[in-house]
Scaffold this motif. Structure first.
Motif, PDB file in Angstrom:
ATOM      1  N   UNK A 164      -9.932  21.126   2.844  1.00  0.00           N
ATOM      2  CA  UNK A 164      -9.706  21.314   4.281  1.00  0.00           C
ATOM      3  C   UNK A 164     -11.025  21.351   5.051  1.00  0.00           C
ATOM      4  N   UNK A 165     -12.059  21.839   4.385  1.00  0.00           N
ATOM      5  CA  UNK A 165     -13.371  21.945   5.043  1.00  0.00           C
ATOM      6  C   UNK A 165     -14.219  20.691   4.876  1.00  0.00           C
ATOM      7  N   UNK A 166     -13.760  19.717   4.122  1.00  0.00           N
ATOM      8  CA  UNK A 166     -14.534  18.500   3.860  1.00  0.00           C
ATOM      9  C   UNK A 166     -14.627  17.641   5.120  1.00  0.00           C
ATOM     10  N   UNK A 167     -15.791  17.058   5.345  1.00  0.00           N
ATOM     11  CA  UNK A 167     -15.989  16.210   6.523  1.00  0.00           C
ATOM     12  C   UNK A 167     -16.708  14.918   6.129  1.00  0.00           C
ATOM     13  N   UNK A 168     -16.255  13.827   6.704  1.00  0.00           N
ATOM     14  CA  UNK A 168     -16.925  12.531   6.624  1.00  0.00           C
ATOM     15  C   UNK A 168     -17.093  12.043   8.050  1.00  0.00           C
ATOM     16  N   UNK A 169     -18.334  11.903   8.475  1.00  0.00           N
ATOM     17  CA  UNK A 169     -18.611  11.536   9.865  1.00  0.00           C
ATOM     18  C   UNK A 169     -17.926  12.474  10.845  1.00  0.00           C
ATOM     19  N   UNK A 170     -17.934  13.756  10.507  1.00  0.00           N
ATOM     20  CA  UNK A 170     -17.415  14.779  11.401  1.00  0.00           C
ATOM     21  C   UNK A 170     -15.934  15.010  11.337  1.00  0.00           C
ATOM     22  N   UNK A 171     -15.205  14.244  10.509  1.00  0.00           N
ATOM     23  CA  UNK A 171     -13.753  14.398  10.440  1.00  0.00           C
ATOM     24  C   UNK A 171     -13.310  14.577   8.992  1.00  0.00           C
ATOM     25  N   UNK A 172     -12.237  15.323   8.793  1.00  0.00           N
ATOM     26  CA  UNK A 172     -11.693  15.504   7.449  1.00  0.00           C
ATOM     27  C   UNK A 172     -10.950  14.231   7.046  1.00  0.00           C
ATOM     28  N   UNK A 173     -11.281  13.663   5.885  1.00  0.00           N
ATOM     29  CA  UNK A 173     -10.614  12.433   5.463  1.00  0.00           C
ATOM     30  C   UNK A 173      -9.208  12.660   4.919  1.00  0.00           C
ATOM     31  N   UNK A 174      -8.865  13.913   4.652  1.00  0.00           N
ATOM     32  CA  UNK A 174      -7.598  14.219   3.992  1.00  0.00           C
ATOM     33  C   UNK A 174      -6.521  14.618   4.993  1.00  0.00           C
ATOM     34  N   UNK A 175      -5.315  14.175   4.704  1.00  0.00           N
ATOM     35  CA  UNK A 175      -4.176  14.528   5.563  1.00  0.00           C
ATOM     36  C   UNK A 175      -2.920  14.832   4.753  1.00  0.00           C
ATOM     37  N   UNK A 176      -3.060  15.009   3.450  1.00  0.00           N
ATOM     38  CA  UNK A 176      -1.901  15.292   2.609  1.00  0.00           C
ATOM     39  C   UNK A 176      -2.316  16.050   1.362  1.00  0.00           C
ATOM     40  N   UNK A 177      -1.414  16.877   0.858  1.00  0.00           N
ATOM     41  CA  UNK A 177      -1.648  17.591  -0.389  1.00  0.00           C
ATOM     42  C   UNK A 177      -0.337  17.673  -1.152  1.00  0.00           C
ATOM     43  N   UNK A 178      -0.436  17.500  -2.455  1.00  0.00           N
ATOM     44  CA  UNK A 178       0.694  17.721  -3.362  1.00  0.00           C
ATOM     45  C   UNK A 178       0.256  18.796  -4.333  1.00  0.00           C
ATOM     46  N   UNK A 179       0.944  19.923  -4.316  1.00  0.00           N
ATOM     47  CA  UNK A 179       0.500  21.071  -5.110  1.00  0.00           C
ATOM     48  C   UNK A 179       1.645  21.625  -5.939  1.00  0.00           C
ATOM     49  N   UNK A 232      -8.234   5.647   4.863  1.00  0.00           N
ATOM     50  CA  UNK A 232      -7.508   6.358   5.901  1.00  0.00           C
ATOM     51  C   UNK A 232      -7.472   5.614   7.219  1.00  0.00           C
ATOM     52  N   UNK A 233      -8.524   4.863   7.519  1.00  0.00           N
ATOM     53  CA  UNK A 233      -8.546   4.092   8.762  1.00  0.00           C
ATOM     54  C   UNK A 233      -7.619   2.885   8.679  1.00  0.00           C
ATOM     55  N   UNK A 234      -7.159   2.560   7.455  1.00  0.00           N
ATOM     56  CA  UNK A 234      -6.259   1.422   7.263  1.00  0.00           C
ATOM     57  C   UNK A 234      -4.790   1.827   7.267  1.00  0.00           C
ATOM     58  N   UNK A 235      -4.520   3.055   7.655  1.00  0.00           N
ATOM     59  CA  UNK A 235      -3.146   3.504   7.782  1.00  0.00           C
ATOM     60  C   UNK A 235      -2.595   4.268   6.602  1.00  0.00           C
ATOM     61  N   UNK A 236      -3.401   4.477   5.568  1.00  0.00           N
ATOM     62  CA  UNK A 236      -2.967   5.241   4.398  1.00  0.00           C
ATOM     63  C   UNK A 236      -3.248   6.718   4.644  1.00  0.00           C
ATOM     64  N   UNK A 237      -2.274   7.569   4.354  1.00  0.00           N
ATOM     65  CA  UNK A 237      -2.500   9.014   4.478  1.00  0.00           C
ATOM     66  C   UNK A 237      -3.127   9.496   3.171  1.00  0.00           C
ATOM     67  N   UNK A 268       0.845  -1.192   0.000  1.00  0.00           N
ATOM     68  CA  UNK A 268       0.000   0.000   0.000  1.00  0.00           C
ATOM     69  C   UNK A 268       0.883   1.245   0.000  1.00  0.00           C
ATOM     70  N   UNK A 269       0.499   2.269  -0.757  1.00  0.00           N
ATOM     71  CA  UNK A 269       1.262   3.511  -0.695  1.00  0.00           C
ATOM     72  C   UNK A 269       1.075   4.185   0.659  1.00  0.00           C
ATOM     73  N   UNK A 270       2.067   4.942   1.079  1.00  0.00           N
ATOM     74  CA  UNK A 270       1.944   5.706   2.328  1.00  0.00           C
ATOM     75  C   UNK A 270       1.053   6.920   2.120  1.00  0.00           C
ATOM     76  N   UNK A 271       1.187   7.556   0.956  1.00  0.00           N
ATOM     77  CA  UNK A 271       0.349   8.688   0.571  1.00  0.00           C
ATOM     78  C   UNK A 271      -0.465   8.277  -0.644  1.00  0.00           C
ATOM     79  N   UNK A 272      -1.774   8.510  -0.595  1.00  0.00           N
ATOM     80  CA  UNK A 272      -2.638   8.133  -1.722  1.00  0.00           C
ATOM     81  C   UNK A 272      -3.545   9.312  -2.019  1.00  0.00           C
TER      82      UNK A 272
END
Length: 329
Positions: free
Chosen positions: A191-206, A168-173, A139-143
């Motif tokens: 940044x404002x996106x929420x799934x079950x009250x939490x943001x699913x994202x933890x990484x950005x490549x810009x 994300x719950x499986x350890x993938x960022x 699995x990739x570390x960042x997806x």
């Protein structure tokens, strides 16, 4: 086994914030200025596999520990996965990133009329995730969502977001890459996106570079929120190298002057400028040749005069219009 260090090779401790992106290595055609010339005549699958492995070995030996691919980078994931298995590098010693959302359709042709097809649907995610696992052998570390934009609606697709949150719950960022003149707006929406009250994202490549720094403030916000921030296209697809803005050696005067002052190539200055941003975790080298990588490796040790380079900034609209006009070679 990787090559041993020569006396003048950069030591690993000096380059941890530089990574290697495989966009220009996993396929025979790409939009970097001079890409076709860099690869030469040997562009078969086995040729590029061997070349990519040699570049990965050189990057590893220089201390780089972040490697970035995508489903649409031709066979980049396959090449990277094969190299990882052959070299036996432990997962804990490096970071592997990949992306979903584009499909490679060029059939190994540099002159293909279409190289990538974009589709941010759940069907594409469900197809490409197992393809990535198989190609990388892990699995990739960042997806990341590949080039997420507001226009595709991916940030409003509840089924896609739920699937990404599950990964994300499986350890993938999980995160997104951004492109286009509305990068900052897209990132703030994420940044404002929420799934079950939490943001699913933890990484950005810009994309951030001296010509197109408009996403900087939003990237700082992502960093402050605890996201991993990766900069791509730090040399603007070759426009901030010795090849110049058009490929004819027309290096902008401020960049040429700063490179001359520091005794390095323009690309090293451009990457150093990215690394000097306090919110950057990793800046990717997009080197195609060992010589380009060698020049890029000077960046982490440089202290550039950012004020002297500020005049290079273009409007986002102008920058992305010019980027879209670059030829695949």
């Amino acid at each position: 086994m990787t090559a041993s260090h020569s006396p003048d090779s950069p030591r690993p401790s000096r380059t941890p914030r530089l990574g290697l992106g495989l966009a220009a290595l996993g396929r025979p055609g790409y939009i970097n200025l001079g890409h076709g010339t860099d690869l030469g005549q040997k562009k078969g699958v086995s040729d590029l596999r061997g070349h990519t492995w040699a570049m990965l070995d050189a990057a590893w030996d220089a201390g780089l520990r972040v490697f970035d691919a995508a489903r649409s980078y031709g066979r980049a994931e396959e090449f990277l996965g094969g190299w990882l298995r052959a070299r036996g590098h432990a997962p804990a010693t490096l970071t592997v990133g990949s992306k979903w959302g584009y499909t490679y359709v060029a059939d190994w042709r540099s002159d293909a009329p279409v190289h990538e097809v974009k589709d941010h649907s759940l069907a594409t995610l469900d197809r490409q995730w197992p393809e990535t696992l198989a190609a990388l052998g892990r699995a990739p570390d960042l997806y990341l969502i590949h080039s997420a934009t507001l226009e595709t609606g991916v940030l409003d697709d509840e089924r896609v977001l739920a699937r990404l949150a599950d990964l994300g719950t499986q350890g993938v960022r999980v995160g997104l890459s951004t492109s286009g003149p509305r990068q900052a707006e897209t990132l703030r929406r994420a940044l404002a996106t929420r799934v079950n009250g939490a943001c699913p994202f933890r990484a950005v490549q810009a994309t951030w570079n001296l010509l197109e720094p408009s996403a900087g403030a939003a990237l700082a916000e992502a960093h402050a929120a605890g996201w991993t921030v990766v900069v791509k296209e730090g040399v603007a697809n070759g426009r901030l190298t010795a090849r110049g803005l058009t490929g004819g050696g027309d290096v902008p005067a401020p960049l040429a002057a700063e490179a001359g002052r520091l005794g390095v190539t323009p690309d090293a200055v451009a990457l150093a400028a990215a690394l000097q941003q306090p919110w950057v975790d990793v800046a990717l080298s997009g080197a195609t040749t060992p010589e380009q990588l060698r020049d890029n490796l000077r960046a982490p040790d440089l202290k550039v005069n950012l004020a002297a380079l500020a005049t290079l900034r273009e409007s986002p609209e102008a920058y992305w219009q010019q980027r879209s006009a670059l030829a695949w070679t």
